[in-house]
Design a protein around this motif. Structure first.
Motif, short mmCIF file in Angstrom:
data_model
loop_
_atom_site.label_atom_id
_atom_site.label_comp_id
_atom_site.label_asym_id
_atom_site.label_seq_id
_atom_site.Cartn_x
_atom_site.Cartn_y
_atom_site.Cartn_z
N GLN A 9 20.95 -13.16 -4.36
CA GLN A 9 19.43 -12.84 -4.62
C GLN A 9 18.96 -12.28 -3.33
O GLN A 9 18.17 -11.31 -3.48
N ILE A 10 19.24 -12.54 -2.20
CA ILE A 10 18.52 -12.27 -1.16
C ILE A 10 18.97 -10.84 -0.47
O ILE A 10 18.22 -10.00 -0.02
N LYS A 11 20.23 -10.35 -1.07
CA LYS A 11 20.82 -9.04 -0.76
C LYS A 11 19.81 -8.05 -1.55
O LYS A 11 19.98 -7.11 -0.97
N GLU A 12 19.12 -8.35 -2.50
CA GLU A 12 18.32 -7.56 -3.11
C GLU A 12 17.03 -6.92 -2.22
O GLU A 12 16.65 -6.03 -2.38
N TYR A 13 16.69 -7.77 -1.13
CA TYR A 13 15.80 -7.44 -0.41
C TYR A 13 16.25 -6.63 0.89
O TYR A 13 15.20 -6.51 1.61
N TRP A 14 17.46 -6.53 1.04
CA TRP A 14 17.91 -5.76 2.41
C TRP A 14 18.39 -4.54 1.76
O TRP A 14 19.10 -4.34 0.61
N PRO A 15 18.77 -3.41 2.70
CA PRO A 15 19.33 -2.12 2.27
C PRO A 15 20.99 -2.68 2.06
O PRO A 15 21.29 -3.59 2.92
N SER A 16 21.53 -1.94 1.57
CA SER A 16 23.16 -2.09 1.14
C SER A 16 23.90 -1.79 2.40
O SER A 16 24.74 -2.43 2.84
N GLU A 17 23.46 -1.00 3.27
CA GLU A 17 23.92 -0.53 4.58
C GLU A 17 23.09 0.37 5.26
O GLU A 17 22.12 0.52 5.02
N ILE A 18 23.35 0.21 6.73
CA ILE A 18 22.57 0.69 7.73
C ILE A 18 23.47 1.49 8.78
O ILE A 18 24.74 1.37 8.66
#
Length: 106
Positions: A9-18
């Protein structure tokens, strides 16, 4: 709440990569504040706690990836073990006693 569900769930709030910048700490802090601004702390306490744990686990994860020579880091590859470690650390505060009793590790 299950660790694996919270992590997904929390991954949806972060970019997949930087792409790592010279000021990694500021970069990760800015991403955290952006994620946190999209979470209602009053009604989404699990997500709020998860966002902070994810943020805490990112720096050692990104540092490890950088040591391998990577400049493009997939944040969504953060190991559940690191996330779980931070969740447990945060849940040990007395104010999270109820949540700690509901937290399910895997």
């Amino acid at each position: 709440m299950k660790c694996s569900i919270l992590l997904e769930q929390i991954k949806e709030y972060w970019p997949s990569e930087i792409i790592v910048t010279e000021d990694l700490e500021s970069q990760l802090n800015n991403l955290y504040w952006l994620a946190d601004s999209n979470i209602d702390d009053q009604t989404q306490d699990w997500l709020s706690l998860s966002a902070w744990a994810f943020h805490q686990a990112l720096e050692p994860f990104v540092q490890t990836e950088m040591a391998k020579g990577k400049k493009f880091i997939s944040l969504h590859q953060l190991p559940m073990k690191l996330f779980n470690k931070q969740m447990l650390f945060n849940l040990e505060e007395e104010c999270w006693a109820t949540e700690l009793s509901e937290y399910i590790q895997e």
